[in-house]
Design a protein around this motif. Structure first.
Motif, PDB file in Angstrom:
ATOM      1  N   ILE A  81      43.950  34.034   9.717  1.00  0.00           N
ATOM      2  CA  ILE A  81      42.596  33.940   9.172  1.00  0.00           C
ATOM      3  C   ILE A  81      41.640  33.811  10.351  1.00  0.00           C
ATOM      4  CG2 ILE A  81      41.045  32.598   7.707  1.00  0.00           C
ATOM      5  CD1 ILE A  81      43.647  31.527   6.316  1.00  0.00           C
ATOM      6  N   LEU A  82      40.721  34.759  10.488  1.00  0.00           N
ATOM      7  CA  LEU A  82      39.811  34.789  11.635  1.00  0.00           C
ATOM      8  C   LEU A  82      38.359  34.675  11.216  1.00  0.00           C
ATOM      9  CD1 LEU A  82      41.297  37.683  13.796  1.00  0.00           C
ATOM     10  CD2 LEU A  82      41.359  35.244  14.299  1.00  0.00           C
ATOM     11  N   GLU A  83      37.648  33.821  11.908  1.00  0.00           N
ATOM     12  CA  GLU A  83      36.192  33.730  11.791  1.00  0.00           C
ATOM     13  C   GLU A  83      35.632  34.122  13.156  1.00  0.00           C
ATOM     14  OE1 GLU A  83      32.681  30.410  11.042  1.00  0.00           O
ATOM     15  OE2 GLU A  83      34.744  29.918  10.522  1.00  0.00           O
ATOM     16  N   HIS A  84      34.910  35.226  13.206  1.00  0.00           N
ATOM     17  CA  HIS A  84      34.393  35.760  14.478  1.00  0.00           C
ATOM     18  C   HIS A  84      33.089  35.078  14.863  1.00  0.00           C
ATOM     19  CE1 HIS A  84      37.295  39.081  14.749  1.00  0.00           C
ATOM     20  NE2 HIS A  84      37.271  39.015  13.419  1.00  0.00           N
ATOM     21  N   HIS A  85      32.954  34.838  16.184  1.00  0.00           N
ATOM     22  CA  HIS A  85      31.744  34.228  16.750  1.00  0.00           C
ATOM     23  C   HIS A  85      31.168  35.149  17.820  1.00  0.00           C
ATOM     24  CE1 HIS A  85      33.156  30.609  14.725  1.00  0.00           C
ATOM     25  NE2 HIS A  85      34.258  30.646  15.432  1.00  0.00           N
ATOM     26  N   GLY A  86      30.979  36.396  17.497  1.00  0.00           N
ATOM     27  CA  GLY A  86      30.467  37.367  18.465  1.00  0.00           C
ATOM     28  C   GLY A  86      31.510  38.425  18.768  1.00  0.00           C
ATOM     29  N   GLU A  87      31.170  39.315  19.658  1.00  0.00           N
ATOM     30  CA  GLU A  87      32.045  40.435  20.016  1.00  0.00           C
ATOM     31  C   GLU A  87      33.046  40.033  21.088  1.00  0.00           C
ATOM     32  OE1 GLU A  87      32.145  43.574  18.679  1.00  0.00           O
ATOM     33  OE2 GLU A  87      30.731  42.777  17.210  1.00  0.00           O
ATOM     34  N   ALA A  88      34.266  40.504  20.943  1.00  0.00           N
ATOM     35  CA  ALA A  88      35.277  40.276  21.966  1.00  0.00           C
ATOM     36  C   ALA A  88      35.058  41.254  23.107  1.00  0.00           C
ATOM     37  CB  ALA A  88      36.675  40.463  21.381  1.00  0.00           C
ATOM     38  N   PRO A  89      35.289  40.819  24.345  1.00  0.00           N
ATOM     39  CA  PRO A  89      35.175  41.753  25.467  1.00  0.00           C
ATOM     40  C   PRO A  89      36.284  42.799  25.393  1.00  0.00           C
ATOM     41  CG  PRO A  89      36.027  39.630  26.193  1.00  0.00           C
ATOM     42  CD  PRO A  89      35.656  39.479  24.752  1.00  0.00           C
ATOM     43  N   ALA A  90      36.132  43.876  26.147  1.00  0.00           N
ATOM     44  CA  ALA A  90      37.119  44.955  26.137  1.00  0.00           C
ATOM     45  C   ALA A  90      38.496  44.459  26.575  1.00  0.00           C
ATOM     46  CB  ALA A  90      36.664  46.102  27.030  1.00  0.00           C
ATOM     47  N   LEU A  91      38.538  43.496  27.479  1.00  0.00           N
ATOM     48  CA  LEU A  91      39.787  42.885  27.920  1.00  0.00           C
ATOM     49  C   LEU A  91      39.635  41.387  27.747  1.00  0.00           C
ATOM     50  CD1 LEU A  91      42.594  43.088  29.233  1.00  0.00           C
ATOM     51  CD2 LEU A  91      41.458  42.958  31.457  1.00  0.00           C
ATOM     52  N   SER A  92      40.492  40.799  26.953  1.00  0.00           N
ATOM     53  CA  SER A  92      40.384  39.367  26.696  1.00  0.00           C
ATOM     54  C   SER A  92      41.749  38.726  26.794  1.00  0.00           C
ATOM     55  CB  SER A  92      39.747  39.116  25.316  1.00  0.00           C
ATOM     56  OG  SER A  92      40.557  39.671  24.306  1.00  0.00           O
ATOM     57  N   GLY A  93      41.769  37.417  26.724  1.00  0.00           N
ATOM     58  CA  GLY A  93      43.003  36.667  26.806  1.00  0.00           C
ATOM     59  C   GLY A  93      43.153  36.002  28.161  1.00  0.00           C
ATOM     60  N   PRO A  94      44.141  35.133  28.306  1.00  0.00           N
ATOM     61  CA  PRO A  94      44.335  34.407  29.563  1.00  0.00           C
ATOM     62  C   PRO A  94      44.531  35.318  30.769  1.00  0.00           C
ATOM     63  CG  PRO A  94      45.663  33.445  27.824  1.00  0.00           C
ATOM     64  CD  PRO A  94      45.070  34.695  27.273  1.00  0.00           C
ATOM     65  N   ALA A  95      45.210  36.438  30.600  1.00  0.00           N
ATOM     66  CA  ALA A  95      45.445  37.351  31.722  1.00  0.00           C
ATOM     67  C   ALA A  95      44.160  38.010  32.209  1.00  0.00           C
ATOM     68  CB  ALA A  95      46.461  38.423  31.331  1.00  0.00           C
ATOM     69  N   ALA A  96      43.172  38.166  31.331  1.00  0.00           N
ATOM     70  CA  ALA A  96      41.902  38.783  31.718  1.00  0.00           C
ATOM     71  C   ALA A  96      41.191  37.933  32.769  1.00  0.00           C
ATOM     72  CB  ALA A  96      41.010  38.988  30.510  1.00  0.00           C
ATOM     73  N   ASN A  97      41.288  36.609  32.632  1.00  0.00           N
ATOM     74  CA  ASN A  97      40.640  35.731  33.595  1.00  0.00           C
ATOM     75  C   ASN A  97      41.302  35.810  34.964  1.00  0.00           C
ATOM     76  OD1 ASN A  97      38.911  34.896  31.607  1.00  0.00           O
ATOM     77  ND2 ASN A  97      40.087  33.069  31.102  1.00  0.00           N
ATOM     78  N   LYS A  98      42.588  36.054  35.021  1.00  0.00           N
ATOM     79  CA  LYS A  98      43.315  36.174  36.298  1.00  0.00           C
ATOM     80  C   LYS A  98      42.848  37.400  37.057  1.00  0.00           C
ATOM     81  CE  LYS A  98      47.384  33.724  34.751  1.00  0.00           C
ATOM     82  NZ  LYS A  98      48.796  33.796  34.419  1.00  0.00           N
ATOM     83  N   ASP A  99      42.525  38.488  36.341  1.00  0.00           N
ATOM     84  CA  ASP A  99      42.083  39.716  36.993  1.00  0.00           C
ATOM     85  C   ASP A  99      40.742  39.551  37.695  1.00  0.00           C
ATOM     86  OD1 ASP A  99      44.355  40.972  36.114  1.00  0.00           O
ATOM     87  OD2 ASP A  99      43.386  41.902  34.377  1.00  0.00           O
ATOM     88  N   SER A 100      39.905  38.626  37.203  1.00  0.00           N
ATOM     89  CA  SER A 100      38.574  38.457  37.798  1.00  0.00           C
ATOM     90  C   SER A 100      38.562  37.439  38.930  1.00  0.00           C
ATOM     91  CB  SER A 100      37.566  38.038  36.707  1.00  0.00           C
ATOM     92  OG  SER A 100      37.938  36.785  36.160  1.00  0.00           O
ATOM     93  N   GLU A 101      39.712  36.800  39.183  1.00  0.00           N
ATOM     94  CA  GLU A 101      39.779  35.799  40.252  1.00  0.00           C
ATOM     95  C   GLU A 101      39.990  36.434  41.600  1.00  0.00           C
ATOM     96  OE1 GLU A 101      42.846  33.097  38.959  1.00  0.00           O
ATOM     97  OE2 GLU A 101      41.563  32.246  37.421  1.00  0.00           O
TER      98      GLU A 101
END
Length: 141
Positions: free
Chosen positions: A121-141
């Motif tokens: 069950i999902l309640e959306h709070h805006g648009e998801a980025p094209a790449l999301s999730g914990p691994a997405a943050n590692k790519d920007s480091e």
């Protein structure tokens, strides 16, 4: 060419038990029934028109064999906590209570329907980025 997913069909072990969950707890609306010699199906729709078919094969007995192909079915709502509570009140099994997710702009809860299908069950709070999730943050480091 436009393509979209229109409806999904799942086998259920008890059509009336499943119907009660999908119609009453999840508040989907019956659009029609299909009766044949070999199976009965009930089609339900959400507000966006997307549908799910509940199929009961007349020669099927016992629990549904899920295999490993089906993982989960997503439902979109504007009130994750409220819909989750309706499921609990209807006797659904909780997998996880509503939680705002760190890496996605959603609040999510997980329940099992009467046949053990996982429903997210999902309640959306805006648009998801094209790449999301914990691994997405590692790519920007």
């Amino acid at each position: 060419m436009k393509t979209s997913i229109d409806q999904y069909c799942i086998n259920v072990s008890n059509l009336e038990t499943s119907l009660k969950f999908w119609e009453e707890a999840l508040q989907l609306t019956i659009t029609h029934r299909i009766e044949t010699e070999g199976f009965t199906e009930i089609v339900l729709a959400g507000e966006n028109g997307h549908r799910i078919q509940l199929a009961s094969h007349h020669d099927q007995t016992g629990p549904i064999e899920h295999g490993n192909g089906f993982w989960k079915l997503y439902l979109s709502t504007d009130d994750c906590a409220g819909l989750y509570q309706r499921c609990m009140d209807a006797g659904a099994e909780s997998v996880s209570a509503p939680e705002k997710l760190e890496h996605w702009p959603v609040t999510a809860a997980f329940v099992l329907d009467p046949d053990g299908y996982t429903v997210e069950i999902l309640e959306h709070h805006g648009e998801a980025p094209a790449l999301s999730g914990p691994a997405a943050n590692k790519d920007s480091e």
